[in-house]
Every structure is written in structure tokens, then in C-alpha cells.
Design an enzyme around this catalytic site. Structure first.
Site, PDB file in Angstrom:
ATOM      1  N   LYS A 169       1.707   2.105  -5.559  1.00 12.86           N
ATOM      2  CA  LYS A 169       2.455   2.101  -6.062  1.00 12.86           C
ATOM      3  C   LYS A 169       1.870   1.739  -7.904  1.00 12.86           C
ATOM      4  O   LYS A 169       1.423   2.306  -8.710  1.00 12.86           O
ATOM      5  CB  LYS A 169       2.279   0.403  -6.064  1.00 12.86           C
ATOM      6  CG  LYS A 169       3.828   0.129  -4.952  1.00 12.86           C
ATOM      7  CD  LYS A 169       3.673  -1.698  -4.979  1.00 12.86           C
ATOM      8  CE  LYS A 169       2.229  -2.759  -4.691  1.00 12.86           C
ATOM      9  NZ  LYS A 169       2.073  -1.856  -2.904  1.00 12.86           N
ATOM     10  N   ASP A 208       0.894  -1.242   0.457  1.00 13.75           N
ATOM     11  CA  ASP A 208       0.297   0.078  -0.035  1.00 13.75           C
ATOM     12  C   ASP A 208       0.811   1.713   0.181  1.00 13.75           C
ATOM     13  O   ASP A 208       0.204   2.367   0.715  1.00 13.75           O
ATOM     14  CB  ASP A 208      -0.761   0.199   1.153  1.00 13.75           C
ATOM     15  CG  ASP A 208      -2.002  -1.309   0.926  1.00 13.75           C
ATOM     16  OD1 ASP A 208      -2.671  -1.752  -0.139  1.00 13.75           O
ATOM     17  OD2 ASP A 208      -2.222  -1.521   2.350  1.00 13.75           O
ATOM     18  N   GLY A 263      -4.309  -4.133  -4.022  1.00 10.86           N
ATOM     19  CA  GLY A 263      -5.408  -3.356  -4.227  1.00 10.86           C
ATOM     20  C   GLY A 263      -4.898  -2.008  -4.815  1.00 10.86           C
ATOM     21  O   GLY A 263      -3.795  -1.706  -3.635  1.00 10.86           O
TER      22      GLY A 263
HETATM   23  P1  GDP Z   1      -0.985   0.095  -3.964  1.00 14.80           P
HETATM   24  O1  GDP Z   1      -1.659  -1.004  -3.068  1.00 14.80           O
HETATM   25  O2  GDP Z   1       0.698   0.600  -3.534  1.00 14.80           O
HETATM   26  O3  GDP Z   1      -0.646   0.814  -4.973  1.00 14.80           O
HETATM   27  O4  GDP Z   1      -1.302   1.306  -2.568  1.00 14.80           O
HETATM   28  P2  GDP Z   1      -3.000   1.661  -2.587  1.00 14.80           P
HETATM   29  O5  GDP Z   1      -3.668   2.499  -3.555  1.00 14.80           O
HETATM   30  O6  GDP Z   1      -3.245   0.313  -1.743  1.00 14.80           O
HETATM   31  O7  GDP Z   1      -2.949   2.643  -0.957  1.00 14.80           O
HETATM   32  C1  GDP Z   1      -2.284   4.124  -1.120  1.00 14.80           C
HETATM   33  C2  GDP Z   1      -3.675   5.534  -1.109  1.00 14.80           C
HETATM   34  O8  GDP Z   1      -2.581   6.121  -0.905  1.00 14.80           O
HETATM   35  C3  GDP Z   1      -4.315   5.470  -2.105  1.00 14.80           C
HETATM   36  O9  GDP Z   1      -5.553   5.366  -1.651  1.00 14.80           O
HETATM   37  C4  GDP Z   1      -3.512   6.178  -2.921  1.00 14.80           C
HETATM   38  O10 GDP Z   1      -4.879   6.738  -3.551  1.00 14.80           O
HETATM   39  C5  GDP Z   1      -3.077   7.028  -2.036  1.00 14.80           C
HETATM   40  N1  GDP Z   1      -1.913   7.951  -1.992  1.00 14.80           N
HETATM   41  C6  GDP Z   1      -0.906   7.590  -3.446  1.00 14.80           C
HETATM   42  N2  GDP Z   1      -0.071   8.613  -2.785  1.00 14.80           N
HETATM   43  C7  GDP Z   1      -0.631   9.749  -2.809  1.00 14.80           C
HETATM   44  C8  GDP Z   1      -0.337  10.868  -2.254  1.00 14.80           C
HETATM   45  O11 GDP Z   1       1.019  11.802  -2.251  1.00 14.80           O
HETATM   46  N3  GDP Z   1      -0.705  11.311  -1.297  1.00 14.80           N
HETATM   47  C9  GDP Z   1      -1.822  11.158  -1.033  1.00 14.80           C
HETATM   48  N4  GDP Z   1      -2.607  11.680   0.358  1.00 14.80           N
HETATM   49  N5  GDP Z   1      -2.630   9.854  -0.558  1.00 14.80           N
HETATM   50  C10 GDP Z   1      -1.843   9.432  -1.914  1.00 14.80           C
HETATM   51  P1  IMO Z   2      -0.825  -4.106  -2.303  1.00 15.93           P
HETATM   52  O1  IMO Z   2      -0.370  -4.814  -3.629  1.00 15.93           O
HETATM   53  C1  IMO Z   2      -1.319  -4.335   2.372  1.00 15.93           C
HETATM   54  C2  IMO Z   2      -0.824  -8.477   3.318  1.00 15.93           C
HETATM   55  C3  IMO Z   2      -2.085  -9.638   4.398  1.00 15.93           C
HETATM   56  C4  IMO Z   2      -1.617  -9.724   5.345  1.00 15.93           C
HETATM   57  C5  IMO Z   2      -0.538 -10.875   4.605  1.00 15.93           C
HETATM   58  C6  IMO Z   2      -0.875 -12.022   3.639  1.00 15.93           C
HETATM   59  O2  IMO Z   2      -2.413  -3.570  -2.249  1.00 15.93           O
HETATM   60  O3  IMO Z   2       0.270  -3.295  -1.780  1.00 15.93           O
HETATM   61  P2  IMO Z   2      -2.437 -12.272   1.775  1.00 15.93           P
HETATM   62  O4  IMO Z   2      -3.841 -12.471   1.225  1.00 15.93           O
HETATM   63  O5  IMO Z   2      -1.619 -12.496   1.044  1.00 15.93           O
HETATM   64  O6  IMO Z   2      -2.053 -14.133   1.961  1.00 15.93           O
HETATM   65  O7  IMO Z   2      -2.286 -12.055   3.046  1.00 15.93           O
HETATM   66  O8  IMO Z   2      -0.187  -9.491   3.611  1.00 15.93           O
HETATM   67  N1  IMO Z   2      -0.840  -8.438   2.439  1.00 15.93           N
HETATM   68  C7  IMO Z   2      -1.210  -7.128   2.231  1.00 15.93           C
HETATM   69  N2  IMO Z   2      -0.954  -5.936   2.785  1.00 15.93           N
HETATM   70  N3  IMO Z   2      -0.691  -4.110   1.025  1.00 15.93           N
HETATM   71  C8  IMO Z   2      -1.290  -5.107   0.074  1.00 15.93           C
HETATM   72  O9  IMO Z   2      -1.015  -5.278  -1.361  1.00 15.93           O
HETATM   73  C9  IMO Z   2      -1.338  -6.417   0.612  1.00 15.93           C
HETATM   74  N4  IMO Z   2      -2.044  -7.987   0.508  1.00 15.93           N
HETATM   75  C10 IMO Z   2      -1.399  -9.210   1.058  1.00 15.93           C
HETATM   76  O10 IMO Z   2      -3.007  -7.964   5.178  1.00 15.93           O
HETATM   77  O11 IMO Z   2      -0.817  -9.491   6.258  1.00 15.93           O
HETATM   78 MG    MG Z   3      -3.175  -1.696  -2.162  1.00 15.27          MG
END
Ligand code: GDP
Ligand code: IMO
Ligand code: MG
Length: 429
Positions: free
Chosen positions: A16, A13, A40
Site C-alpha cells: 500500500k 503488507d 509498516g
Molecule cells: P504495506 O504495509 O502494504 O505498505 O507493505 P509493506 O511495505 O509492509 O510490504 C511490502 C514490501 O514489498 C515492501 O518491502 C515493498 O518495498 C515491497 N514491494 C512493493 N511492491 C513491490 C514489487 O512490485 N516488487 C518487489 N520486489 N517488491 C515490492
Molecule cells: P500494514 O499496514 C500485516 C496483524 C498482526 C496480527 C493482527 C493483530 O503494514 O499492512 P495488532 O497489533 O493490529 O493487534 O495485530 O494483525 N497486523 C498486520 N499484518 N500488516 C500490517 O499492517 C498489520 N497490522 C497488524 O500481525 O496478526
Molecule cells: Mg506493512
């Protein structure tokens, strides 16, 4: 380019999806190489918020071909749902712009049931998985009992029988863990429509990538999860079951290391973790609340896949330096810098103390990591809203200093800093 690998430097999260979306504007191919719909990835674009779980974050760009690599585990039903949801939002997804590797593995209904059973048997020691069947699917892959996407090209009855047998093979494990056995036939039948839908998208993605690279294609490899969730390099056993790190991109796509010229680590400007396991810089109280946000904004720290509140804390420089090492990052990027505005001071963990001894690296065992106390450096904060900044010079001096200190700690440059979730809210040096 030709190959840039984008990797989460923390526990997932990191942002990316938004970075990959940005880089996709000058790419020909965006390829996911690991994980499944446990991921996600959020892309915010002109008021619309796209949450991608299986599809690569390049799908929003017309000129990009999306590839789902052999390292992934794919739930066909959820993939079809995601494709249809995006089509309903006006995004074109066809076999001309989406390629699914024939060597990826399929998540079956039995894997999902087993994930829940295993977690429930662990009780308080549960991993906190996303319950998408990820671990059991990779277990079948390494146990040489998995079903692959290429099998979806078989005669439908042969595929259905294979799926039924695979589900039957897990019934004993389910019963042993106190779960009800599945109706294998009904569970298998629930997949057939999706299998039919996806057939035209499946091909040997490694050969496709090889030929495209030979023709000069620029490829962005999109990591899922993060370095600290890696099955080898993460905080085992509180990890996922795949290889989100740099090596995973090569095996998860079938490309060689000499094609890679950029390995970009994406790190949030603070730490978050969702699920169980140690997190040395975790905070409770007001600071954690501010970092997490209230949940009113889509970018607040609540899981994109599960909606769970994320654990929050100060940036862990020990882990970041380690992630830089195991991936060989050529550079780092910091996201969510805007969230740090308004703190009087910021803390940055630069070492741990474990059983009275100072350590510059994370320990190997979970037990030691649980006992690790973060040793912090304190840096000045800033009060300005930085969400409108687009150049490094526009950032307040304290923000520039924070970036420079993290860069020095990890020994790699930081050339991109995001200051908001929208595509253009990016500071480039
Ligand atoms: P990912 O899994 O690495 O793609 O990240 P996620 O989408 O799960 O979580 C990142 C969250 O941070 C998302 O809701 C993005 O819209 C938000 N986000 C990413 N970059 C920024 C930023 O520079 N500022 C703010 N406020 N939100 C950001
Ligand atoms: P993105 O791509 C954050 C975490 C789960 C749990 C562990 C194992 O959005 O960064 P799993 O279902 O993979 O067997 O769970 O890994 N986890 C993540 N945490 N972002 C993710 O993906 C994750 N994918 C798995 O919360 O701790
Ligand atoms: Mg994510």
C-alpha cells in the site's frame, strides 16, 4: 479523485505504501484513517528506503499535506521518533504539512503492557499481534474510556492526571494476568515531552478535509492493515481491532461516501500473512521459501514492523473476490509480480472445499476456515525478468494471462501492476 481510497485486499503488507506514494504525486492530501504503528509501509526511492508506521506515505512529496485521521490510534512517543527520524533524512515535517486529528485516540503505556499480557495469557491461541497496544487502545475507545489527541491540548497537568488515571485503571487487569503493575506517574511523565512536541499539529481534521474538498482538493486515503484483518470482515478473531475496509475510511476521517470516486484494492500477486490464524493457501517448503525470499533484500517477506518472517502461499482468489465485494473495489492492483518470475507454473485458488462441500466464499467461522482446502487452477509461469517492463504489452504472455485471470475472477479491472519496489517500477494499462 476528489477521494481515492487505497485498501489492502489481503492480510496486510500488500504494498500500500508504495502505491500511495505513487498516487501522491498527483494529490493534495494523503490521509491515514485506521490503525496505528502496527502498520509498516515501505517506500523505496532512489536508493533510500523509508519505513513509515504512523505518518502517511505522502510525506515524501513536497506539495502533499498529510492527515492522520480520527480512526487512528497514536502512540505520541513513537510518532515524535518517526517525525525526527524523517527530518534527519531531510524530509520536512511541520504543522504546515502534517495535521493530526484531535479525535484520534492515544495509545498509553498501559495499552502496550496489556497487549503483551493478553497475548501471553492466550498461549498457543495467541493472535500474534504487533504488541503495539492496538487492541487495548481500541477497546478503551469503544468502552468510552480512551484519551484523545485533543486532550493533549489541555493544560499539561490536567492531561498528565488524566493519563495517570487511565493507567491506574488498567492496573488490576495487568495484575490479574500475572504482570507487574506499572509506575503510572513515571509512565505518564515519559509522554509529556512528546505531547508538548505534537500540540501544534493537532486540529479538527474532518473540518480541515471538508474545507479542502470544497476548495477542490484531491485526497488519497491510505489504508493500513488489510481487508482480512478487519474487525468485522476479517478472519475473526485473528484480526486487528480497527476497520481497514472502505467504510473505515469514511468514519476514520469524517467524510461522506458521495465524495469518493475510486476504491483501489491493492493485492500482492501471491498471499502472505504475519501472525496467527487460518490461511488456506499457505505453503511450506521450496515454493514458500522462494516467495518469501532470503531476507537479504528489503522487499523480502519479513515484517516491516516486527521483522517476523511472513507466511507465504499462492494467491487466494476466494479471499480476493470477497475483499472486492466488501469494499466495492472499482479496480485492483497487483504488486510484486516480479517475484513470480521463474516458476514453471502458478496456482490460483478459485474455490474452497469445506467438509466435502465446495464453496465460492470464505466461511464465517475460524474453525471452518481452518478446515478449508483450497481448490486450485493451474496457470503457466514465465521465466523472463519483468522488473524493467513498463507497459502491459511488454509483459510476457503468461504474465498478462495471470493478470487477466485474476481480474476476471474478481470482476474488476487491473490497471496497475508493480514489478519492483522502486517508485517507477510500475506497469500501467
Ligand atoms: P504495506 O504495509 O502494504 O505498505 O507493505 P509493506 O511495505 O509492509 O510490504 C511490502 C514490501 O514489498 C515492501 O518491502 C515493498 O518495498 C515491497 N514491494 C512493493 N511492491 C513491490 C514489487 O512490485 N516488487 C518487489 N520486489 N517488491 C515490492
Ligand atoms: P500494514 O499496514 C500485516 C496483524 C498482526 C496480527 C493482527 C493483530 O503494514 O499492512 P495488532 O497489533 O493490529 O493487534 O495485530 O494483525 N497486523 C498486520 N499484518 N500488516 C500490517 O499492517 C498489520 N497490522 C497488524 O500481525 O496478526
Ligand atoms: Mg506493512
Amino acid at each position: 479523485m476528489p477521494i481515492s481510497i487505497i485498501i489492502g485486499a489481503q492480510w496486510g503488507d500488500e504494498g500500500k505504501g508504495r502505491v500511495v506514494d505513487w498516487l501522491a504525486s498527483s494529490a493534495d492530501i494523503v490521509a491515514r484513517y485506521a490503525g496505528g504503528d502496527n502498520a509498516g509501509h515501505t517506500v523505496a526511492l532512489e536508493g533510500e528506503v523509508y519505513k513509515l508506521h504512523l505518518l502517511p506515505s505522502g510525506v515524501l512529496h513536497d506539495q502533499v499535506i498529510s492527515v492522520m485521521g480520527n480512526g487512528m490510534v497514536i502512540n505520541p512517543v513513537n510518532l515524535v521518533r518517526e517525525i525526527k527520524a524523517l527530518r534527519a533524512m531531510g524530509i520536512e515535517i511541520t504543522p504546515q504539512n502534517l495535521i493530526i486529528s484531535s479525535r484520534a485516540h492515544i495509545i498509553t503505556p498501559a495499552h502496550i503492557a496489556l497487549d503483551a499480557a493478553t497475548e501471553s495469557a492466550l498461549g498457543d491461541a495467541k493472535i500474534g499481534t504487533t504488541l503495539r497496544g492496538i487492541g487495548p487502545a481500541y477497546l478503551d475507545k469503544s468502552g468510552r474510556a480512551g484519551i484523545r489527541t485533543g486532550d493533549m491540548l489541555l493544560d499539561v497537568e490536567v492531561f498528565a492526571e488524566r493519563l495517570i488515571s487511565a493507567i491506574e485503571a488498567t492496573q488490576d487487569s495487568l495484575r490479574q494476568q500475572g504482570m507487574e503493575a506499572l509506575d503510572a506517574r513515571a509512565a505518564a511523565m515519559s509522554y509529556l515531552e512528546a505531547v508538548d512536541f505534537l500540540r501544534g499539529f493537532i486540529q479538527d481534521a474532518s473540518i480541515y478535509l471538508h474545507e479542502a474538498l470544497t476548495d477542490g482538493a484531491r485526497v488519497v486515503c491510505e489504508g493500513a492493515q488489510g481487508t482480512l484483518l478487519d474487525i468485522d470482515h476479517g478472519s475473526y478473531p485473528f484480526v486487528t481491532s480497527s476497520s481497514p475496509t472502505a467504510g473505515g475510511a469514511l468514519t476514520g476521517l469524517g467524510v461522506g461516501p458521495l465524495r469518493v470516486d475510486r476504491v483501489l484494492g491493492v493485492a500482492k500477486a501471491f498471499s502472505t500473512r504475519v501472525g496467527g490464524g487460518p490461511m488456506p493457501t499457505e505453503l511450506e517448503g521450496e515454493v514458500a521459501k522462494r516467495l518469501r525470499g532470503s531476507g537479504e533484500n528489503f522487499w523480502d517477506e519479513f515484517g516491516t514492523t516486527t521483522g517476523r518472517p511472513r507466511r507465504c502461499g499462492w494467491l487466494d482468489g476466494v479471499m480476493l473476490r470477497y475483499a472486492t465485494m466488501v469494499n466495492g473495489f472499482s479496480e485492483l492492483m497487483l504488486t510484486k509480480m516480479d517475484i513470480l518470475s521463474g516458476f514453471d507454473e502458478l496456482k490460483l485458488a478459485t474455490a474452497y472445499e469445506i467438509d466435502g462441500l465446495r464453496s465460492d466464499h470464505p466461511p464465517v467461522t475460524n474453525e471452518q476456515l481452518e478446515r478449508a482446502t483450497a481448490l486450485y487452477e493451474t496457470l503457466p509461469g514465465w521465466t523472463e525478468d519483468i522488473s524493467g517492463c513498463r507497459t502491459f504489452a511488454q509483459l510476457p504472455t503468461a504474465a498478462q494471462h495471470y493478470v487477466q485471470r485474476v481480474s476476471a475472477l474478481c470482476g474488476v479491472p487491473i490497471n496497475m501492476i508493480s514489478v519492483g519496489p522502486e517508485r517507477d517500477q510500475l506497469v500501467q494499462r
